[in-house]
Design a protein around this motif. Sequence first.
Motif, PDB file in Angstrom:
ATOM      1  N   SER A   1       0.791  -1.278   0.151  1.00 51.96           N
ATOM      2  CA  SER A   1      -0.036   0.017   0.093  1.00 51.96           C
ATOM      3  C   SER A   1       0.995   1.204  -0.045  1.00 51.96           C
ATOM      4  O   SER A   1       0.698   2.272  -0.802  1.00 51.96           O
ATOM      5  CB  SER A   1      -0.959   0.012   1.086  1.00 51.96           C
ATOM      6  OG  SER A   1      -1.728   1.169   1.331  1.00 51.96           O
ATOM      7  N   THR A   2       1.858   1.227   0.997  1.00 52.15           N
ATOM      8  CA  THR A   2       2.709   2.574   0.753  1.00 52.15           C
ATOM      9  C   THR A   2       3.507   2.671  -0.363  1.00 52.15           C
ATOM     10  O   THR A   2       3.674   3.934  -0.875  1.00 52.15           O
ATOM     11  CB  THR A   2       3.903   2.297   2.163  1.00 52.15           C
ATOM     12  OG1 THR A   2       3.036   2.163   3.226  1.00 52.15           O
ATOM     13  CG2 THR A   2       4.683   3.344   2.237  1.00 52.15           C
TER      14      THR A   2
ATOM     15  N   GLU B   1       3.324   5.857  -3.051  1.00 49.42           N
ATOM     16  CA  GLU B   1       4.597   6.508  -3.567  1.00 49.42           C
ATOM     17  C   GLU B   1       4.729   6.568  -5.116  1.00 49.42           C
ATOM     18  O   GLU B   1       4.771   7.867  -5.616  1.00 49.42           O
ATOM     19  CB  GLU B   1       5.877   5.916  -3.234  1.00 49.42           C
ATOM     20  CG  GLU B   1       6.032   6.128  -1.553  1.00 49.42           C
ATOM     21  CD  GLU B   1       7.517   5.166  -1.124  1.00 49.42           C
ATOM     22  OE1 GLU B   1       7.801   4.633  -1.770  1.00 49.42           O
ATOM     23  OE2 GLU B   1       7.589   5.290   0.219  1.00 49.42           O
ATOM     24  N   ILE B   2       4.385   5.609  -5.607  1.00 43.48           N
ATOM     25  CA  ILE B   2       4.365   5.399  -7.168  1.00 43.48           C
ATOM     26  C   ILE B   2       3.183   6.315  -7.840  1.00 43.48           C
ATOM     27  O   ILE B   2       3.422   7.142  -8.618  1.00 43.48           O
ATOM     28  CB  ILE B   2       4.056   4.214  -7.738  1.00 43.48           C
ATOM     29  CG1 ILE B   2       5.224   3.109  -7.274  1.00 43.48           C
ATOM     30  CG2 ILE B   2       4.054   3.737  -9.186  1.00 43.48           C
ATOM     31  CD1 ILE B   2       5.213   1.859  -7.361  1.00 43.48           C
ATOM     32  N   SER B   3       2.103   6.496  -7.187  1.00 47.29           N
ATOM     33  CA  SER B   3       0.998   7.204  -7.555  1.00 47.29           C
ATOM     34  C   SER B   3       1.255   8.612  -7.525  1.00 47.29           C
ATOM     35  O   SER B   3       1.113   9.387  -8.219  1.00 47.29           O
ATOM     36  CB  SER B   3      -0.318   6.753  -6.748  1.00 47.29           C
ATOM     37  OG  SER B   3      -1.499   7.626  -7.141  1.00 47.29           O
ATOM     38  N   ALA B   4       2.100   9.228  -6.648  1.00 47.74           N
ATOM     39  CA  ALA B   4       2.252  10.453  -6.236  1.00 47.74           C
ATOM     40  C   ALA B   4       3.320  10.955  -7.054  1.00 47.74           C
ATOM     41  O   ALA B   4       3.447  12.026  -7.765  1.00 47.74           O
ATOM     42  CB  ALA B   4       2.675  10.638  -4.866  1.00 47.74           C
TER      43      ALA B   4
ATOM     44  N   ALA C   1       1.693  -9.742  -9.090  1.00 51.59           N
ATOM     45  CA  ALA C   1       1.909  -9.673 -10.304  1.00 51.59           C
ATOM     46  C   ALA C   1       0.798  -8.918 -11.115  1.00 51.59           C
ATOM     47  O   ALA C   1       0.871  -8.171 -12.062  1.00 51.59           O
ATOM     48  CB  ALA C   1       1.966 -11.225 -11.004  1.00 51.59           C
ATOM     49  N   GLN C   2      -0.628  -9.105 -10.454  1.00 46.75           N
ATOM     50  CA  GLN C   2      -1.536  -8.330 -11.000  1.00 46.75           C
ATOM     51  C   GLN C   2      -1.559  -6.826 -10.912  1.00 46.75           C
ATOM     52  O   GLN C   2      -1.879  -6.030 -11.864  1.00 46.75           O
ATOM     53  CB  GLN C   2      -3.085  -8.791 -10.385  1.00 46.75           C
ATOM     54  CG  GLN C   2      -3.339 -10.255 -10.582  1.00 46.75           C
ATOM     55  CD  GLN C   2      -3.518 -10.654 -12.265  1.00 46.75           C
ATOM     56  OE1 GLN C   2      -4.049  -9.536 -12.842  1.00 46.75           O
ATOM     57  NE2 GLN C   2      -3.189 -11.630 -12.641  1.00 46.75           N
ATOM     58  N   ILE C   3      -0.878  -6.416  -9.687  1.00 45.69           N
ATOM     59  CA  ILE C   3      -0.670  -4.996  -9.463  1.00 45.69           C
ATOM     60  C   ILE C   3       0.317  -4.385 -10.533  1.00 45.69           C
ATOM     61  O   ILE C   3       0.034  -3.407 -11.089  1.00 45.69           O
ATOM     62  CB  ILE C   3      -0.243  -4.783  -7.935  1.00 45.69           C
ATOM     63  CG1 ILE C   3      -1.402  -4.923  -6.864  1.00 45.69           C
ATOM     64  CG2 ILE C   3       0.247  -3.272  -7.734  1.00 45.69           C
ATOM     65  CD1 ILE C   3      -0.990  -4.990  -5.531  1.00 45.69           C
ATOM     66  N   ASN C   4       1.267  -5.281 -10.671  1.00 48.05           N
ATOM     67  CA  ASN C   4       2.569  -4.790 -11.491  1.00 48.05           C
ATOM     68  C   ASN C   4       1.886  -4.870 -13.062  1.00 48.05           C
ATOM     69  O   ASN C   4       2.148  -3.759 -13.935  1.00 48.05           O
ATOM     70  CB  ASN C   4       3.554  -5.798 -11.458  1.00 48.05           C
ATOM     71  CG  ASN C   4       4.409  -5.464 -10.232  1.00 48.05           C
ATOM     72  OD1 ASN C   4       4.487  -4.481  -9.901  1.00 48.05           O
ATOM     73  ND2 ASN C   4       5.113  -6.489  -9.859  1.00 48.05           N
ATOM     74  N   HIS C   5       0.969  -5.687 -13.599  1.00 47.08           N
ATOM     75  CA  HIS C   5       0.398  -5.511 -14.790  1.00 47.08           C
ATOM     76  C   HIS C   5      -0.378  -4.358 -14.815  1.00 47.08           C
ATOM     77  O   HIS C   5      -0.561  -3.766 -15.987  1.00 47.08           O
ATOM     78  CB  HIS C   5      -0.697  -6.909 -14.966  1.00 47.08           C
ATOM     79  CG  HIS C   5      -1.173  -6.798 -16.119  1.00 47.08           C
ATOM     80  ND1 HIS C   5      -0.947  -6.954 -17.295  1.00 47.08           N
ATOM     81  CD2 HIS C   5      -2.563  -6.587 -16.285  1.00 47.08           C
ATOM     82  CE1 HIS C   5      -1.549  -7.074 -18.264  1.00 47.08           C
ATOM     83  NE2 HIS C   5      -2.803  -7.027 -17.813  1.00 47.08           N
TER      84      HIS C   5
ATOM     85  N   GLU D   1       0.094  -0.906 -17.399  1.00 51.99           N
ATOM     86  CA  GLU D   1      -1.031  -0.513 -18.425  1.00 51.99           C
ATOM     87  C   GLU D   1      -0.971   0.886 -18.123  1.00 51.99           C
ATOM     88  O   GLU D   1      -1.526   1.687 -18.960  1.00 51.99           O
ATOM     89  CB  GLU D   1      -2.275  -1.368 -18.188  1.00 51.99           C
ATOM     90  CG  GLU D   1      -2.153  -2.686 -18.690  1.00 51.99           C
ATOM     91  CD  GLU D   1      -2.266  -2.723 -20.164  1.00 51.99           C
ATOM     92  OE1 GLU D   1      -2.779  -1.824 -20.723  1.00 51.99           O
ATOM     93  OE2 GLU D   1      -1.355  -3.695 -20.623  1.00 51.99           O
ATOM     94  N   ARG D   2      -1.050   1.375 -16.668  1.00 49.55           N
ATOM     95  CA  ARG D   2      -1.515   2.687 -16.446  1.00 49.55           C
ATOM     96  C   ARG D   2      -0.415   3.521 -17.123  1.00 49.55           C
ATOM     97  O   ARG D   2      -0.461   4.514 -17.615  1.00 49.55           O
ATOM     98  CB  ARG D   2      -1.483   2.833 -14.694  1.00 49.55           C
ATOM     99  CG  ARG D   2      -1.280   4.203 -14.314  1.00 49.55           C
ATOM    100  CD  ARG D   2      -1.391   4.352 -12.933  1.00 49.55           C
ATOM    101  NE  ARG D   2      -1.234   5.546 -12.179  1.00 49.55           N
ATOM    102  CZ  ARG D   2       0.164   6.054 -11.769  1.00 49.55           C
ATOM    103  NH1 ARG D   2       1.036   5.564 -12.092  1.00 49.55           N
ATOM    104  NH2 ARG D   2       0.046   7.353 -11.333  1.00 49.55           N
ATOM    105  N   GLN D   3       0.975   3.067 -16.863  1.00 49.88           N
ATOM    106  CA  GLN D   3       2.193   4.010 -17.368  1.00 49.88           C
ATOM    107  C   GLN D   3       2.197   4.086 -18.745  1.00 49.88           C
ATOM    108  O   GLN D   3       2.477   4.900 -19.465  1.00 49.88           O
ATOM    109  CB  GLN D   3       3.402   3.143 -16.864  1.00 49.88           C
ATOM    110  CG  GLN D   3       3.631   3.314 -15.480  1.00 49.88           C
ATOM    111  CD  GLN D   3       4.621   2.248 -14.727  1.00 49.88           C
ATOM    112  OE1 GLN D   3       4.840   1.321 -15.388  1.00 49.88           O
ATOM    113  NE2 GLN D   3       4.651   2.267 -13.507  1.00 49.88           N
ATOM    114  N   LYS D   4       1.640   2.996 -19.578  1.00 47.65           N
ATOM    115  CA  LYS D   4       1.606   3.053 -20.974  1.00 47.65           C
ATOM    116  C   LYS D   4       0.504   3.959 -21.524  1.00 47.65           C
ATOM    117  O   LYS D   4       0.612   4.812 -22.376  1.00 47.65           O
ATOM    118  CB  LYS D   4       1.180   1.667 -21.561  1.00 47.65           C
ATOM    119  CG  LYS D   4       0.977   1.458 -23.249  1.00 47.65           C
ATOM    120  CD  LYS D   4       0.652   0.230 -23.520  1.00 47.65           C
ATOM    121  CE  LYS D   4       0.964   0.224 -25.115  1.00 47.65           C
ATOM    122  NZ  LYS D   4      -0.347   0.914 -25.657  1.00 47.65           N
TER     123      LYS D   4
END
Length: 312
Positions: free
Chosen positions: A40-41, A45-48, A69-73, A77-80
């Motif tokens: 969660s933390t 950080e990544i979102s901010a 694995a699902q979160i990283n996927h 997608e978000r970064q793309k």
Amino acid sequence: MYSSTIIFFLSILILALFLIILYQQFIFNRGIQLKLKQISTKLEEISASGSSEKIMIFTDNPVLMELGAQINHLLSERQKINADFKKQELSSKKMLSNISHDIKTPLTVILGYLEIMRLQDSKNEMLRKAEAKTQQVMDLINQFFTLAKLEAGDTDIPLGKINICEACRENVLEFYEILMQKEFKVDLSIPETDVFVQANKEALQRIFYNLISNVIRYGSDGKYLGLFVREDQAAVYIDVKDKGKGIGRESASNVFDRLYTMEDSRSRDIQGNGLGLTIAKNLAVQLGGDLLLHSIPDVETVFTVRLKKIRY
């Protein structure tokens, strides 16, 4: 007696095993909670930051591994999507810059023809009005062109050492005549000693023009222009203040948006088109600073230009 002792020890053993199981379950759950908290933390950080990082989970728990694995996927997608959006946004800004440039050429020709016709027939009021309106369109296109180039990163703004005290005095003098005509009280607080900032002379002139004309356009009810220079260890702040109607909370969050105008208190001497503050904000950021707003309606409105200070 012997059987009672056996039963007692068996009970103790069962209780001990039960406690061990409970303890292990507690440790297991606590470990999962700790891992989830770490996930969660890191996600926060990544979102901010908007970075391209991924979640790293060091565990042999298959459920947590699958979750990671699902979160990283999803992060990929978000970064793309973000990368595609930025690419399309930059492309749109460059296209707007090119279109603005293409429109300027025929407008310049039209203005030239109108000027020749007006000179040949100086009493033709319709020609004069047509020329004035065409000039307004030209000014708006120039503003769009400037903003589009700024946002597309096509504007070269060389930074240098600028005496901000001298720059402030020069820019207020540019408005001296119209300020006196409108009976403005001008309040200046500029240090006698030189204060240097990282800036660009032309960019500063554009910022001050937009801010001071904004005071005349929207703060005319207060008949007051204040310009104050202050500094701290790292930055220099230039406050441009008026005592007009001010800017409400709803409008305050939009004043730096393109084409946003406040319809009340509009001056005919300096026409507004909703791009001035947007350009001023972009220029301040390009200089490594910022443009901030503080307003209390019917009391005071202050636009603050923050610039990087240069030591002697």
